[in-house]
Design a protein around this motif. Structure first.
Motif, PDB file in Angstrom:
ATOM      1  N   LYS A  21       2.964 -27.666 125.010  1.00 14.51           N
ATOM      2  CA  LYS A  21       1.904 -26.997 125.651  1.00 14.51           C
ATOM      3  C   LYS A  21       1.514 -25.605 124.766  1.00 14.51           C
ATOM      4  CE  LYS A  21       1.975 -28.802 130.033  1.00 14.51           C
ATOM      5  NZ  LYS A  21       2.456 -28.604 131.618  1.00 14.51           N
ATOM      6  N   ALA A  22       2.515 -25.432 123.758  1.00 15.39           N
ATOM      7  CA  ALA A  22       2.320 -24.165 122.841  1.00 15.39           C
ATOM      8  C   ALA A  22       1.338 -24.141 121.794  1.00 15.39           C
ATOM      9  CB  ALA A  22       3.609 -23.650 122.435  1.00 15.39           C
ATOM     10  N   HIS A  23       0.728 -25.593 121.654  1.00 19.90           N
ATOM     11  CA  HIS A  23      -0.158 -25.909 120.342  1.00 19.90           C
ATOM     12  C   HIS A  23      -1.276 -24.926 120.607  1.00 19.90           C
ATOM     13  CE1 HIS A  23       1.638 -28.976 118.253  1.00 19.90           C
ATOM     14  NE2 HIS A  23       2.320 -29.565 119.435  1.00 19.90           N
ATOM     15  N   ARG A  24      -1.539 -24.007 119.389  1.00 22.89           N
ATOM     16  CA  ARG A  24      -2.900 -23.234 119.546  1.00 22.89           C
ATOM     17  C   ARG A  24      -3.072 -23.143 117.754  1.00 22.89           C
ATOM     18  NH1 ARG A  24      -0.989 -22.554 123.998  1.00 22.89           N
ATOM     19  NH2 ARG A  24      -1.044 -21.066 125.540  1.00 22.89           N
ATOM     20  N   ASP A  25      -4.205 -22.595 117.653  1.00 21.28           N
ATOM     21  CA  ASP A  25      -4.546 -22.654 116.130  1.00 21.28           C
ATOM     22  C   ASP A  25      -3.921 -21.190 115.582  1.00 21.28           C
ATOM     23  OD1 ASP A  25      -5.529 -24.854 115.313  1.00 21.28           O
ATOM     24  OD2 ASP A  25      -7.593 -24.171 115.601  1.00 21.28           O
ATOM     25  N   ASN A  26      -2.805 -20.964 115.654  1.00 22.72           N
ATOM     26  CA  ASN A  26      -1.985 -19.621 115.416  1.00 22.72           C
ATOM     27  C   ASN A  26      -0.625 -19.977 115.343  1.00 22.72           C
ATOM     28  OD1 ASN A  26      -1.177 -19.754 117.922  1.00 22.72           O
ATOM     29  ND2 ASN A  26      -2.434 -18.049 118.717  1.00 22.72           N
ATOM     30  N   ASN A  27       0.267 -18.875 115.191  1.00 23.49           N
ATOM     31  CA  ASN A  27       1.490 -19.068 115.162  1.00 23.49           C
ATOM     32  C   ASN A  27       2.142 -19.833 116.175  1.00 23.49           C
ATOM     33  OD1 ASN A  27       0.894 -16.639 116.488  1.00 23.49           O
ATOM     34  ND2 ASN A  27       3.023 -15.908 116.692  1.00 23.49           N
ATOM     35  N   TRP A  28       1.666 -19.739 117.382  1.00 29.11           N
ATOM     36  CA  TRP A  28       2.093 -20.627 118.577  1.00 29.11           C
ATOM     37  C   TRP A  28       2.051 -22.055 118.026  1.00 29.11           C
ATOM     38  CZ3 TRP A  28       1.507 -19.498 124.282  1.00 29.11           C
ATOM     39  CH2 TRP A  28       1.715 -18.063 124.501  1.00 29.11           C
ATOM     40  N   GLY A  29       1.034 -22.425 117.342  1.00 32.72           N
ATOM     41  CA  GLY A  29       0.947 -23.975 117.097  1.00 32.72           C
ATOM     42  C   GLY A  29       1.864 -24.271 115.947  1.00 32.72           C
ATOM     43  N   THR A  30       2.361 -23.558 115.124  1.00 34.15           N
ATOM     44  CA  THR A  30       3.226 -23.648 114.109  1.00 34.15           C
ATOM     45  C   THR A  30       4.682 -23.798 114.817  1.00 34.15           C
ATOM     46  OG1 THR A  30       3.725 -21.374 113.670  1.00 34.15           O
ATOM     47  CG2 THR A  30       2.087 -22.582 112.065  1.00 34.15           C
ATOM     48  N   SER A  31       4.912 -22.939 115.748  1.00 30.73           N
ATOM     49  CA  SER A  31       6.135 -23.251 116.407  1.00 30.73           C
ATOM     50  C   SER A  31       6.266 -24.433 117.313  1.00 30.73           C
ATOM     51  CB  SER A  31       6.316 -22.106 117.345  1.00 30.73           C
ATOM     52  OG  SER A  31       6.406 -21.113 116.809  1.00 30.73           O
ATOM     53  N   ALA A  32       5.076 -24.964 117.910  1.00 27.36           N
ATOM     54  CA  ALA A  32       5.074 -26.241 118.577  1.00 27.36           C
ATOM     55  C   ALA A  32       5.217 -27.383 117.617  1.00 27.36           C
ATOM     56  CB  ALA A  32       3.784 -26.294 119.324  1.00 27.36           C
ATOM     57  N   MET A  33       4.512 -27.298 116.467  1.00 17.65           N
ATOM     58  CA  MET A  33       4.530 -28.312 115.601  1.00 17.65           C
ATOM     59  C   MET A  33       6.129 -28.588 115.120  1.00 17.65           C
ATOM     60  SD  MET A  33       4.738 -28.636 111.881  1.00 17.65           S
ATOM     61  CE  MET A  33       4.659 -26.801 111.510  1.00 17.65           C
ATOM     62  N   LEU A  34       6.706 -27.172 114.891  1.00 16.31           N
ATOM     63  CA  LEU A  34       8.150 -27.717 114.328  1.00 16.31           C
ATOM     64  C   LEU A  34       9.047 -28.140 115.535  1.00 16.31           C
ATOM     65  CD1 LEU A  34      10.285 -27.332 112.180  1.00 16.31           C
ATOM     66  CD2 LEU A  34      10.229 -24.831 112.871  1.00 16.31           C
ATOM     67  N   ALA A  35       8.531 -27.816 116.910  1.00 16.14           N
ATOM     68  CA  ALA A  35       9.398 -28.284 117.821  1.00 16.14           C
ATOM     69  C   ALA A  35       9.237 -29.672 118.000  1.00 16.14           C
ATOM     70  CB  ALA A  35       9.195 -27.633 119.225  1.00 16.14           C
ATOM     71  N   ASP A  36       7.905 -30.266 117.688  1.00 10.59           N
ATOM     72  CA  ASP A  36       7.606 -31.481 117.970  1.00 10.59           C
ATOM     73  C   ASP A  36       8.222 -32.353 116.892  1.00 10.59           C
ATOM     74  OD1 ASP A  36       6.156 -31.560 120.229  1.00 10.59           O
ATOM     75  OD2 ASP A  36       4.141 -31.382 118.928  1.00 10.59           O
ATOM     76  N   MET A  37       8.231 -31.915 115.690  1.00  9.37           N
ATOM     77  CA  MET A  37       8.867 -32.583 114.486  1.00  9.37           C
ATOM     78  C   MET A  37      10.340 -32.694 114.809  1.00  9.37           C
ATOM     79  SD  MET A  37       7.208 -30.900 111.247  1.00  9.37           S
ATOM     80  CE  MET A  37       7.322 -32.570 110.043  1.00  9.37           C
ATOM     81  N   CYS A  38      11.015 -31.809 115.271  1.00 11.24           N
ATOM     82  CA  CYS A  38      12.617 -31.845 115.789  1.00 11.24           C
ATOM     83  C   CYS A  38      12.800 -32.842 116.714  1.00 11.24           C
ATOM     84  CB  CYS A  38      13.099 -30.512 116.203  1.00 11.24           C
ATOM     85  SG  CYS A  38      13.247 -29.219 114.831  1.00 11.24           S
ATOM     86  N   SER A  39      12.098 -32.763 117.603  1.00 15.46           N
ATOM     87  CA  SER A  39      12.125 -33.817 118.979  1.00 15.46           C
ATOM     88  C   SER A  39      11.748 -35.190 118.404  1.00 15.46           C
ATOM     89  CB  SER A  39      11.214 -33.437 119.948  1.00 15.46           C
ATOM     90  OG  SER A  39      11.550 -32.122 120.477  1.00 15.46           O
ATOM     91  N   ALA A  40      10.899 -35.422 117.344  1.00 14.82           N
ATOM     92  CA  ALA A  40      10.438 -36.529 116.694  1.00 14.82           C
ATOM     93  C   ALA A  40      11.750 -37.095 115.866  1.00 14.82           C
ATOM     94  CB  ALA A  40       9.381 -36.573 115.995  1.00 14.82           C
ATOM     95  N   VAL A  41      12.473 -36.394 115.151  1.00 13.76           N
ATOM     96  CA  VAL A  41      13.562 -36.786 114.471  1.00 13.76           C
ATOM     97  C   VAL A  41      14.625 -37.387 115.520  1.00 13.76           C
ATOM     98  CG1 VAL A  41      15.193 -36.075 112.882  1.00 13.76           C
ATOM     99  CG2 VAL A  41      12.803 -35.572 112.433  1.00 13.76           C
ATOM    100  N   TYR A  42      14.655 -36.256 116.503  1.00 14.95           N
ATOM    101  CA  TYR A  42      16.011 -36.623 117.255  1.00 14.95           C
ATOM    102  C   TYR A  42      15.839 -37.973 118.270  1.00 14.95           C
ATOM    103  CZ  TYR A  42      19.342 -35.339 120.989  1.00 14.95           C
ATOM    104  OH  TYR A  42      20.593 -35.553 121.993  1.00 14.95           O
ATOM    105  N   PHE A  43      14.540 -37.938 118.544  1.00 21.29           N
ATOM    106  CA  PHE A  43      14.202 -39.328 119.419  1.00 21.29           C
ATOM    107  C   PHE A  43      13.730 -40.380 118.497  1.00 21.29           C
ATOM    108  CE2 PHE A  43      13.901 -35.825 122.628  1.00 21.29           C
ATOM    109  CZ  PHE A  43      14.671 -36.273 123.269  1.00 21.29           C
ATOM    110  N   LYS A  44      13.673 -40.238 117.142  1.00 22.66           N
ATOM    111  CA  LYS A  44      13.249 -41.315 116.050  1.00 22.66           C
ATOM    112  C   LYS A  44      11.990 -41.786 116.426  1.00 22.66           C
ATOM    113  CE  LYS A  44      18.006 -42.782 115.120  1.00 22.66           C
ATOM    114  NZ  LYS A  44      18.692 -41.825 115.610  1.00 22.66           N
ATOM    115  N   ASP A  45      11.046 -40.783 116.809  1.00 18.85           N
ATOM    116  CA  ASP A  45       9.668 -41.169 117.312  1.00 18.85           C
ATOM    117  C   ASP A  45       8.775 -41.201 115.817  1.00 18.85           C
ATOM    118  OD1 ASP A  45       7.175 -41.102 118.307  1.00 18.85           O
ATOM    119  OD2 ASP A  45       7.621 -40.238 120.000  1.00 18.85           O
ATOM    120  N   GLU A  46       8.788 -42.129 115.346  1.00 20.05           N
ATOM    121  CA  GLU A  46       7.765 -42.018 114.060  1.00 20.05           C
ATOM    122  C   GLU A  46       6.380 -41.633 114.035  1.00 20.05           C
ATOM    123  OE1 GLU A  46       8.252 -45.265 111.256  1.00 20.05           O
ATOM    124  OE2 GLU A  46      10.707 -45.611 111.987  1.00 20.05           O
TER     125      GLU A  46
END
Length: 147
Positions: free
Chosen positions: A83-108
């Motif tokens: 829910k942090a996705h925004r077109d600013n620094n919040w969005g970059t944080s949310a994107m990185l959190a999503d990437m980490c979660s995707a790797v952890y859960f193997k969600d391609e």
């Protein structure tokens, strides 16, 4: 990071992971800006997941039940970060959190979506000379900038 802590501290670190994983239910903001919980979650996920990954093979008291409980903890925390996705620094944080979660859960699928966002954020957060714009620099102390 966590990989370089003393063995006696690893037991304490393991207890901390177990305590968070077994007790976290969600957030309740008593005072302040409600959406900040989304940003805070986006900041912490890219710390929790890789730091545990770096040390868990060295932990003698980390069990498959602990791993299962930690996965549940991340599954509870991740929706806040999304829910942090925004077109600013919040969005970059949310994107990185999503990437980490995707790797952890193997969600391609999630990982591929976030790679597209990464390219997008590079375009909106970089100035023509390649420097970071002021929006991104508003919080340069964050751990995600240390990589």
């Amino acid at each position: 990071m966590a990989h370089y802590i003393e063995p006696s501290s690893q037991k304490e670190k393991c207890r901390n992971y177990k305590a968070w994983a077994s007790t976290f239910k969600g957030f309740k903001v008593a005072k302040g800006y409600q959406p900040k919980i989304f940003l805070e979650s986006a900041w912490i996920l890219p710390i929790w997941i890789p730091s545990l990954d770096m040390i868990k093979n060295d932990l003698t008291d980390w069990t498959s039940d602990d791993e299962r409980e930690f996965r549940i903890f991340i599954k509870k925390l991740h929706p806040y970060a999304r829910k942090a996705h925004r077109d600013n620094n919040w969005g970059t944080s949310a994107m990185l959190a999503d990437m980490c979660s995707a790797v952890y859960f193997k969600d391609e699928i999630l990982f591929t979506e976030q790679l597209k966002k990464f390219t997008y954020y590079l375009k909106i957060l970089l100035n023509k000379d390649g420097s970071l714009n002021a929006d991104y620099l508003s919080d340069p102390w964050h751990p995600r900038l240390l990589d």
